[in-house]
Scaffold this motif. Structure first.
Motif, PDB file in Angstrom:
ATOM      1  N   VAL A   1      -8.010   8.589  -5.295  1.00 49.80           N
ATOM      2  CA  VAL A   1      -6.561   8.706  -5.400  1.00 49.80           C
ATOM      3  C   VAL A   1      -5.952   8.708  -3.993  1.00 49.80           C
ATOM      4  CG1 VAL A   1      -4.651  10.120  -6.240  1.00 49.80           C
ATOM      5  CG2 VAL A   1      -6.780  10.009  -7.539  1.00 49.80           C
ATOM      6  N   TYR A   2      -4.979   7.825  -3.800  1.00 49.96           N
ATOM      7  CA  TYR A   2      -4.348   7.654  -2.480  1.00 49.96           C
ATOM      8  C   TYR A   2      -2.912   8.163  -2.547  1.00 49.96           C
ATOM      9  CZ  TYR A   2      -1.995   4.950   1.245  1.00 49.96           C
ATOM     10  OH  TYR A   2      -1.239   4.561   2.314  1.00 49.96           O
ATOM     11  N   ALA A   3      -2.507   8.979  -1.578  1.00 50.08           N
ATOM     12  CA  ALA A   3      -1.137   9.480  -1.526  1.00 50.08           C
ATOM     13  C   ALA A   3      -0.631   9.391  -0.098  1.00 50.08           C
ATOM     14  CB  ALA A   3      -1.080  10.930  -2.007  1.00 50.08           C
ATOM     15  N   SER A   4       0.558   8.800   0.085  1.00 50.40           N
ATOM     16  CA  SER A   4       1.097   8.680   1.438  1.00 50.40           C
ATOM     17  C   SER A   4       2.603   8.418   1.395  1.00 50.40           C
ATOM     18  CB  SER A   4       0.392   7.537   2.185  1.00 50.40           C
ATOM     19  OG  SER A   4       0.820   7.485   3.529  1.00 50.40           O
ATOM     20  N   VAL A   5       3.302   8.921   2.413  1.00 48.50           N
ATOM     21  CA  VAL A   5       4.726   8.626   2.602  1.00 48.50           C
ATOM     22  C   VAL A   5       4.802   7.364   3.454  1.00 48.50           C
ATOM     23  CG1 VAL A   5       6.910   9.440   3.547  1.00 48.50           C
ATOM     24  CG2 VAL A   5       5.354  11.059   2.447  1.00 48.50           C
ATOM     25  N   LEU A   6       5.481   6.337   2.944  1.00 50.91           N
ATOM     26  CA  LEU A   6       5.458   5.027   3.588  1.00 50.91           C
ATOM     27  C   LEU A   6       6.859   4.450   3.755  1.00 50.91           C
ATOM     28  CD1 LEU A   6       2.597   3.486   1.428  1.00 50.91           C
ATOM     29  CD2 LEU A   6       2.376   4.286   3.791  1.00 50.91           C
ATOM     30  N   PRO A   7       7.032   3.530   4.729  1.00 48.17           N
ATOM     31  CA  PRO A   7       8.302   2.797   4.835  1.00 48.17           C
ATOM     32  C   PRO A   7       8.555   2.016   3.548  1.00 48.17           C
ATOM     33  CG  PRO A   7       6.975   2.480   6.807  1.00 48.17           C
ATOM     34  CD  PRO A   7       6.088   3.171   5.798  1.00 48.17           C
ATOM     35  N   TYR A   8       9.802   1.783   3.223  1.00 48.96           N
ATOM     36  CA  TYR A   8      10.200   1.170   1.952  1.00 48.96           C
ATOM     37  C   TYR A   8       9.434  -0.126   1.661  1.00 48.96           C
ATOM     38  CZ  TYR A   8      13.234  -0.625  -1.757  1.00 48.96           C
ATOM     39  OH  TYR A   8      13.709  -1.104  -2.951  1.00 48.96           O
ATOM     40  N   GLU A   9       9.381  -1.031   2.643  1.00 50.52           N
ATOM     41  CA  GLU A   9       8.763  -2.338   2.426  1.00 50.52           C
ATOM     42  C   GLU A   9       7.271  -2.209   2.127  1.00 50.52           C
ATOM     43  OE1 GLU A   9      10.689  -1.547   4.964  1.00 50.52           O
ATOM     44  OE2 GLU A   9      12.504  -2.689   4.446  1.00 50.52           O
TER      45      GLU A   9
ATOM     46  N   GLN B   1       5.138  -3.008  -1.459  1.00 50.52           N
ATOM     47  CA  GLN B   1       3.928  -3.837  -1.526  1.00 50.52           C
ATOM     48  C   GLN B   1       2.835  -3.168  -2.345  1.00 50.52           C
ATOM     49  OE1 GLN B   1       2.608  -4.899   2.420  1.00 50.52           O
ATOM     50  NE2 GLN B   1       3.115  -7.040   2.078  1.00 50.52           N
ATOM     51  N   LEU B   2       2.653  -1.848  -2.116  1.00 44.67           N
ATOM     52  CA  LEU B   2       1.610  -1.118  -2.836  1.00 44.67           C
ATOM     53  C   LEU B   2       1.948  -0.942  -4.310  1.00 44.67           C
ATOM     54  CD1 LEU B   2       0.404   1.778  -0.490  1.00 44.67           C
ATOM     55  CD2 LEU B   2      -0.834  -0.255  -1.190  1.00 44.67           C
ATOM     56  N   CYS B   3       3.231  -1.071  -4.647  1.00 43.12           N
ATOM     57  CA  CYS B   3       3.674  -0.873  -6.029  1.00 43.12           C
ATOM     58  C   CYS B   3       3.884  -2.205  -6.761  1.00 43.12           C
ATOM     59  CB  CYS B   3       4.948  -0.041  -6.059  1.00 43.12           C
ATOM     60  SG  CYS B   3       4.712   1.639  -5.440  1.00 43.12           S
ATOM     61  N   GLY B   4       3.194  -3.221  -6.326  1.00 40.44           N
ATOM     62  CA  GLY B   4       3.270  -4.501  -7.023  1.00 40.44           C
ATOM     63  C   GLY B   4       4.399  -5.402  -6.582  1.00 40.44           C
ATOM     64  N   GLY B   5       5.027  -5.096  -5.440  1.00 42.78           N
ATOM     65  CA  GLY B   5       6.066  -5.972  -4.907  1.00 42.78           C
ATOM     66  C   GLY B   5       7.476  -5.443  -4.999  1.00 42.78           C
TER      67      GLY B   5
ATOM     68  N   ASN C   1      11.805   6.381   2.771  1.00 40.33           N
ATOM     69  CA  ASN C   1      10.355   6.455   2.958  1.00 40.33           C
ATOM     70  C   ASN C   1       9.743   7.200   1.773  1.00 40.33           C
ATOM     71  OD1 ASN C   1      10.056   5.315   5.771  1.00 40.33           O
ATOM     72  ND2 ASN C   1      11.462   7.000   6.190  1.00 40.33           N
ATOM     73  N   PRO C   2       9.537   6.507   0.657  1.00 43.16           N
ATOM     74  CA  PRO C   2       9.020   7.182  -0.540  1.00 43.16           C
ATOM     75  C   PRO C   2       7.549   7.551  -0.431  1.00 43.16           C
ATOM     76  CG  PRO C   2       9.146   4.832  -0.918  1.00 43.16           C
ATOM     77  CD  PRO C   2       9.770   5.070   0.434  1.00 43.16           C
ATOM     78  N   ARG C   3       7.151   8.538  -1.212  1.00 42.18           N
ATOM     79  CA  ARG C   3       5.750   8.942  -1.283  1.00 42.18           C
ATOM     80  C   ARG C   3       5.114   8.185  -2.449  1.00 42.18           C
ATOM     81  NH1 ARG C   3       3.101  13.412  -3.942  1.00 42.18           N
ATOM     82  NH2 ARG C   3       1.333  14.271  -2.799  1.00 42.18           N
ATOM     83  N   ILE C   4       3.993   7.532  -2.170  1.00 41.27           N
ATOM     84  CA  ILE C   4       3.354   6.677  -3.164  1.00 41.27           C
ATOM     85  C   ILE C   4       1.995   7.241  -3.561  1.00 41.27           C
ATOM     86  CG2 ILE C   4       2.497   4.350  -3.656  1.00 41.27           C
ATOM     87  CD1 ILE C   4       5.551   4.565  -3.286  1.00 41.27           C
ATOM     88  N   ILE C   5       1.726   7.255  -4.870  1.00 38.81           N
ATOM     89  CA  ILE C   5       0.424   7.625  -5.404  1.00 38.81           C
ATOM     90  C   ILE C   5      -0.238   6.360  -5.943  1.00 38.81           C
ATOM     91  CG2 ILE C   5      -0.793   8.906  -7.211  1.00 38.81           C
ATOM     92  CD1 ILE C   5       0.247  10.700  -5.038  1.00 38.81           C
TER      93      ILE C   5
END
Length: 245
Positions: free
Chosen positions: A170-178, A182-186, A197-201
């Motif tokens: 399981v990967y969790a990180s706060v990332l720049p929008y773009e 990309q990690l969320c399917g585009g 800068n949303p946090r993505i799981i």
């Protein structure tokens, strides 16, 4: 009472951390009669995103007096730790504690269960695609122990409901929008503002999604997950699940 500085959320980067230190900013009694602490940072996860809050205690440095945290909420970025002093005769230590260092301890068993249930909800999103339910669009999740489910937009034909009820890192990180998109399917949901800068799981190699909750470090910690029931009504489908013990 007006607080403009958001509480630093330590669990965003360190989801397995159960003990921490912080500075006490305010101790007060709210309009609802509940007593609360506000700290400059916290490892307590507030209720939200379908996940119940952490519980535990906060202790003023150089004191054995504890404030028992029973509920945690967030408003405008400020986290409120609601609870009761363990010894009401020593409440003055909290009232006079502004600016003092405090020690935080999260209830481990509750945190681990909440994290397993929340991660299982995300795993469900992945699994549904493998059993012919990929057309369902994820909506809200309820990751509480008393009947967790994920609600989806879309329906399942009545004659298929019974057949669909079958039993990674399981990967969790706060990332720049773009990068997050990309990690969320585009793309990201409309409620995530561009430039933020949303946090993505993200589970394994599957697309990620925005999430502010706590999670397991890898899906083996879930132990097992079973779909217990699927309900379809008014264009929405609820998938209920359980996790192993």
């Amino acid at each position: 009472m007006e607080l403009t500085t958001p509480t630093k959320l330590e669990y965003y980067d360190q989801m397995l951390k159960l003990q921490s230190k912080a500075t006490l900013l305010l101790y007060f009694k709210g309009d609802d009669g509940r007593k609360a602490l506000i700290l400059d940072s916290t490892i307590f996860h507030p209720q939200g995103g379908g996940q119940p809050s952490d519980t535990g205690f906060v202790c003023v440095a150089n004191s054995n007096h504890r404030f028992c945290v029973r509920d945690v909420r967030s408003k405008d970025g400020v986290v409120f730790h609601y609870g009761v002093p363990e010894d009401s005769s020593r409440e003055s230590e909290l009232e006079q504690g502004k600016g003092k260092e405090v020690f935080l301890q999260v209830d481990e068993a509750r945190r681990r269960l909440n994290s397993r249930l929340h991660s299982a909800g995300h795993l469900l999103d992945v699994c549904k695609k493998n059993v012919g339910l990929g057309h369902l669009e994820p909506g809200k999740g309820y990751h509480f122990p008393d009947g967790p489910f994920v609600e989806y937009k879309g329906t399942v034909p009545p004659n298929e409901l019974q057949n669909k009820q079958k039993e990674i890192e399981v990967y969790a990180s706060v990332l720049p929008y773009e990068e997050a998109a990309q990690l969320c399917g585009g793309s990201l949901p409309d409620y995530i503002p561009p430039g933020s800068n949303p946090r993505i799981i993200k589970l394994g190699d599957y697309p990620g999604c925005p999430c502010g909750g706590t999670h397991v470090s890898d899906i083996s910690e879930i132990i097992s997950m079973k779909v217990s029931q699927i309900r379809t009504k008014k264009g929405m489908t609820k998938v209920f699940y359980t996790v192993g013990t």
